[in-house]
Design an enzyme around this catalytic site. Structure first.
Site, PDB file in Angstrom:
ATOM      1  N   CYS A 132      13.709  12.648  34.920  1.00  0.00           N
ATOM      2  CA  CYS A 132      13.841  12.477  33.739  1.00  0.00           C
ATOM      3  C   CYS A 132      13.950  10.883  33.506  1.00  0.00           C
ATOM      4  O   CYS A 132      13.318  10.238  32.485  1.00  0.00           O
ATOM      5  CB  CYS A 132      14.970  12.968  33.041  1.00  0.00           C
ATOM      6  SG  CYS A 132      15.031  14.893  32.882  1.00  0.00           S
TER       7      CYS A 132
HETATM    8  C1  BEZ Z   1      15.314  15.813  37.198  1.00  0.00           C
HETATM    9  O1  BEZ Z   1      14.884  15.159  35.822  1.00  0.00           O
HETATM   10  O2  BEZ Z   1      15.143  14.961  37.910  1.00  0.00           O
HETATM   11  C2  BEZ Z   1      15.407  16.997  37.227  1.00  0.00           C
HETATM   12  C3  BEZ Z   1      16.179  17.821  36.292  1.00  0.00           C
HETATM   13  C4  BEZ Z   1      16.246  19.249  36.459  1.00  0.00           C
HETATM   14  C5  BEZ Z   1      16.209  19.635  37.581  1.00  0.00           C
HETATM   15  C6  BEZ Z   1      15.430  19.231  38.475  1.00  0.00           C
HETATM   16  C7  BEZ Z   1      15.154  17.717  38.409  1.00  0.00           C
END
Ligand code: BEZ
Length: 213
Positions: A46
């Protein structure tokens, strides 16, 4: 909540955000909108996605598009996270992140897919036009960051095909040849709309240079 489909009106909502309370339709005004959801704050994928969106802000603005992110974390967390995004992605987040702590927007837009991720939003994207009509949706899993060049490419296609009687072929990008919609058969209109001519590979497959270039 019911599944939102292409052609539906994007539901309006009022929710808190990093830029204060947002009344969605009023905030959108006469712009195109990309509304995109995130599983959680302070997560690696994200962080890169929000950084990429900020870095592409000039490209979105050029196309008359406002971007707005959402996750189910509260606004104070979002604000702290923005500091990290700006530091680590070398950018300035200049669009709101909705703080959907009560999950009302996530529910309205069916962004929580409990068989994939129990309580957080998956990576949903809604491309919404100035009439508030949902024109494109796509959904990625939490583990796969989205391709923001693809989002821009889809917007280019939507804006082009809204104003010309063409559609865009596989892997098309701005400037490539396009296809003439099969319903257009009148020779006079074909000549007027496509003065550079076209190549009828098949009667239903007519390629022409992009008409607004
Ligand atoms: C991420 O944004 O890195 C992420 C969020 C939830 C699960 C796996 C990765």
């Amino acid at each position: 909540m019911s599944t939102l489909r292409l052609g539906d009106t994007a539901p309006d909502f009022t929710q808190d955000s990093t830029e204060g309370t947002i009344q969605f339709h009023e905030w959108a005004g006469s712009s195109w909108v990309v509304l995109f959801s995130h599983p959680a704050d302070f997560t690696p994928v994200c962080t890169t996605e929000l950084g990429k969106t900020a870095a592409l802000s000039g490209e979105f603005a050029k196309r008359g598009v406002k971007t707005i992110a959402i996750s189910v974390d509260p606004v104070d967390q979002h604000k702290k996270w923005i500091g990290d995004i700006n530091d680590t992605q070398n950018t300035t987040v200049n669009f709101p992140i909705i703080a959907d702590a009560d999950r009302s927007v996530a529910t309205l837009y069916d962004m929580i897919h409990p068989n994939a991720l129990a309580t957080q939003t998956v990576r949903s994207v809604f491309i919404i036009d100035p009439k508030k009509v949902i024109r494109t949706t796509f959904t990625y899993p939490a583990s796969t960051g989205r391709n923001f060049d693809e989002i821009l490419r889809v917007i280019d296609s939507l804006q082009l095909t809204d104003s010309h009687k063409v559609a865009t072929p596989a892997n098309w990008k701005d400037g490539d040849d396009v296809v003439i919609v099969p319903s257009l058969q009148d020779p006079a209109e074909l000549a007027q709309r496509f003065p550079k001519g076209f190549n009828a590979v098949r009667p239903y497959l007519r390629m022409t240079p992009q008409p607004n270039k």
